[in-house]
Design a protein around this motif. Structure first.
Motif, PDB file in Angstrom:
ATOM      1  N   GLU A 135       8.284   2.119   8.333  1.00 10.24           N
ATOM      2  CA  GLU A 135       6.974   2.445   7.781  1.00 10.24           C
ATOM      3  C   GLU A 135       6.760   1.522   6.592  1.00 10.24           C
ATOM      4  O   GLU A 135       7.537   1.528   5.647  1.00 10.24           O
ATOM      5  CB  GLU A 135       6.916   3.895   7.334  1.00 10.24           C
ATOM      6  CG  GLU A 135       5.565   4.300   6.772  1.00 10.24           C
ATOM      7  CD  GLU A 135       5.535   5.761   6.346  1.00 10.24           C
ATOM      8  OE1 GLU A 135       4.430   6.217   5.996  1.00 10.24           O
ATOM      9  OE2 GLU A 135       6.579   6.435   6.345  1.00 10.24           O
ATOM     10  N   ILE A 137       4.493   0.696   3.510  1.00  9.25           N
ATOM     11  CA  ILE A 137       3.532   1.380   2.645  1.00  9.25           C
ATOM     12  C   ILE A 137       3.086   0.413   1.571  1.00  9.25           C
ATOM     13  O   ILE A 137       3.915  -0.218   0.916  1.00  9.25           O
ATOM     14  CB  ILE A 137       4.153   2.637   2.002  1.00  9.25           C
ATOM     15  CG1 ILE A 137       4.578   3.638   3.080  1.00  9.25           C
ATOM     16  CG2 ILE A 137       3.172   3.306   1.041  1.00  9.25           C
ATOM     17  CD1 ILE A 137       6.015   3.817   3.205  1.00  9.25           C
ATOM     18  N   ILE A 138       1.785   0.300   1.402  1.00 12.04           N
ATOM     19  CA  ILE A 138       1.225  -0.489   0.308  1.00 12.04           C
ATOM     20  C   ILE A 138       0.550   0.495  -0.631  1.00 12.04           C
ATOM     21  O   ILE A 138      -0.426   1.153  -0.285  1.00 12.04           O
ATOM     22  CB  ILE A 138       0.231  -1.554   0.808  1.00 12.04           C
ATOM     23  CG1 ILE A 138       0.965  -2.494   1.772  1.00 12.04           C
ATOM     24  CG2 ILE A 138      -0.370  -2.318  -0.366  1.00 12.04           C
ATOM     25  CD1 ILE A 138       0.086  -3.497   2.447  1.00 12.04           C
ATOM     26  N   ASN A 145      -6.616   5.398  -8.401  1.00  9.60           N
ATOM     27  CA  ASN A 145      -6.505   5.394  -6.947  1.00  9.60           C
ATOM     28  C   ASN A 145      -5.076   5.089  -6.546  1.00  9.60           C
ATOM     29  O   ASN A 145      -4.654   3.956  -6.590  1.00  9.60           O
ATOM     30  CB  ASN A 145      -7.453   4.359  -6.349  1.00  9.60           C
ATOM     31  CG  ASN A 145      -7.311   4.240  -4.845  1.00  9.60           C
ATOM     32  OD1 ASN A 145      -6.838   5.170  -4.196  1.00  9.60           O
ATOM     33  ND2 ASN A 145      -7.704   3.120  -4.296  1.00  9.60           N
ATOM     34  N   VAL A 147      -3.809   6.144  -3.396  1.00 13.89           N
ATOM     35  CA  VAL A 147      -3.724   6.503  -1.987  1.00 13.89           C
ATOM     36  C   VAL A 147      -3.151   5.301  -1.234  1.00 13.89           C
ATOM     37  O   VAL A 147      -3.714   4.212  -1.264  1.00 13.89           O
ATOM     38  CB  VAL A 147      -5.115   6.887  -1.433  1.00 13.89           C
ATOM     39  CG1 VAL A 147      -5.021   7.208   0.042  1.00 13.89           C
ATOM     40  CG2 VAL A 147      -5.693   8.056  -2.214  1.00 13.89           C
ATOM     41  N   PRO A 148      -2.015   5.500  -0.559  1.00 12.64           N
ATOM     42  CA  PRO A 148      -1.364   4.360   0.092  1.00 12.64           C
ATOM     43  C   PRO A 148      -1.978   4.001   1.440  1.00 12.64           C
ATOM     44  O   PRO A 148      -2.626   4.825   2.079  1.00 12.64           O
ATOM     45  CB  PRO A 148       0.061   4.862   0.280  1.00 12.64           C
ATOM     46  CG  PRO A 148      -0.086   6.337   0.459  1.00 12.64           C
ATOM     47  CD  PRO A 148      -1.235   6.723  -0.442  1.00 12.64           C
ATOM     48  N   ASP A 149      -1.753   2.760   1.848  1.00  5.16           N
ATOM     49  CA  ASP A 149      -2.022   2.315   3.207  1.00  5.16           C
ATOM     50  C   ASP A 149      -0.682   2.290   3.916  1.00  5.16           C
ATOM     51  O   ASP A 149       0.287   1.734   3.392  1.00  5.16           O
ATOM     52  CB  ASP A 149      -2.628   0.904   3.217  1.00  5.16           C
ATOM     53  CG  ASP A 149      -4.056   0.883   2.712  1.00  5.16           C
ATOM     54  OD1 ASP A 149      -4.785   1.855   2.973  1.00  5.16           O
ATOM     55  OD2 ASP A 149      -4.430  -0.102   2.069  1.00  5.16           O
ATOM     56  N   ASN A 150      -0.609   2.889   5.110  1.00  2.00           N
ATOM     57  CA  ASN A 150       0.649   2.953   5.840  1.00  2.00           C
ATOM     58  C   ASN A 150       0.512   2.217   7.160  1.00  2.00           C
ATOM     59  O   ASN A 150      -0.531   2.294   7.819  1.00  2.00           O
ATOM     60  CB  ASN A 150       1.039   4.400   6.132  1.00  2.00           C
ATOM     61  CG  ASN A 150       1.305   5.188   4.887  1.00  2.00           C
ATOM     62  OD1 ASN A 150       0.606   5.038   3.890  1.00  2.00           O
ATOM     63  ND2 ASN A 150       2.306   6.027   4.917  1.00  2.00           N
ATOM     64  N   LEU A 151       1.580   1.550   7.565  1.00  6.47           N
ATOM     65  CA  LEU A 151       1.632   0.847   8.837  1.00  6.47           C
ATOM     66  C   LEU A 151       2.982   1.164   9.455  1.00  6.47           C
ATOM     67  O   LEU A 151       4.028   0.966   8.824  1.00  6.47           O
ATOM     68  CB  LEU A 151       1.490  -0.665   8.602  1.00  6.47           C
ATOM     69  CG  LEU A 151       1.611  -1.575   9.802  1.00  6.47           C
ATOM     70  CD1 LEU A 151       0.472  -1.310  10.794  1.00  6.47           C
ATOM     71  CD2 LEU A 151       1.573  -3.029   9.350  1.00  6.47           C
ATOM     72  N   SER A 168      -2.714 -10.296   0.322  1.00  8.82           N
ATOM     73  CA  SER A 168      -2.034 -10.076   1.593  1.00  8.82           C
ATOM     74  C   SER A 168      -0.533 -10.245   1.411  1.00  8.82           C
ATOM     75  O   SER A 168      -0.068 -10.772   0.409  1.00  8.82           O
ATOM     76  CB  SER A 168      -2.558 -11.039   2.659  1.00  8.82           C
ATOM     77  OG  SER A 168      -2.334 -12.380   2.270  1.00  8.82           O
TER      78      SER A 168
END
Length: 183
Positions: A135, A137-138, A145, A147-151, A168
């Protein structure tokens, strides 16, 4: 940031080097033996790690210190409201501690295998490994703010690198299928 504080080191042949934090008018001084990896966060905070991986966080306003054990690395957020520490937990895995310096709340993430701060310290990218899945996580690092972005990706992620403009990232992904081909 306001030019009212300075930090310097005195190195001795004995190895008991001293890190000195002082107001530029000389009215306040703090001396620390074996301090390294030091930095200021605006005019409110100063932090360093000693030779036993203990992080010392000094409030430049009150003069009070907080101590955190087993810290390998740390960064202040760009806005100076958060401190992020990285601690080793077990072989190859780390714990990330997110400390809100305004209210002393702490958020923890365990089983982190790789991590990287962006250039301007406004985001942290890290990976958590579970079985054959990573996973990524950014996490934005600011007070308004987080709130993470997950991939989620199949395989193991390593070597996270941010682009210089912090917009990026690039990383290595090794999947089990690629491992089998290499054997």
């Amino acid at each position: 940031a306001d030019g009212k504080w300075a930090c310097y080191s005195i190195h001795y042949e004995s190895g008991n080097d001293t890190l000195i934090v002082s107001t530029t008018d000389g009215m306040k001084n703090f001396k620390y033996t074996n301090g390294r990896y030091s930095t200021f966060s605006g005019s409110k905070w100063f932090a360093y790690i000693n030779n036993k991986n203990k992080l010392v966080l000094l409030s430049l306003v009150s003069g009070k210190e907080q101590h955190l054990e087993n810290v390998l690395r740390f960064e202040f957020s760009e806005d100076g409201k958060n401190l992020i520490t990285i601690s080793r937990k077990k072989a190859g895995l780390h714990q990330i501690n997110w400390i809100n310096l305004q209210n002393n709340s702490v958020t923890k993430w365990n089983d982190v295998s790789s991590f990287s701060f962006n250039t301007n310290r406004t985001a942290l990218a890290y990976t958590v490994e579970k079985d054959s899945t990573s996973e990524l996580i950014i996490m934005p690092i600011n007070a308004s703010n987080n709130v993470p972005d997950n991939l989620f990706l199949e395989g193991k992620i390593s070597t996270i690198v941010w682009q210089n403009n912090s917009k990026s990232i690039v990383f290595d992904l090794l999947s089990e299928k690629e491992e089998m081909r290499k054997l």
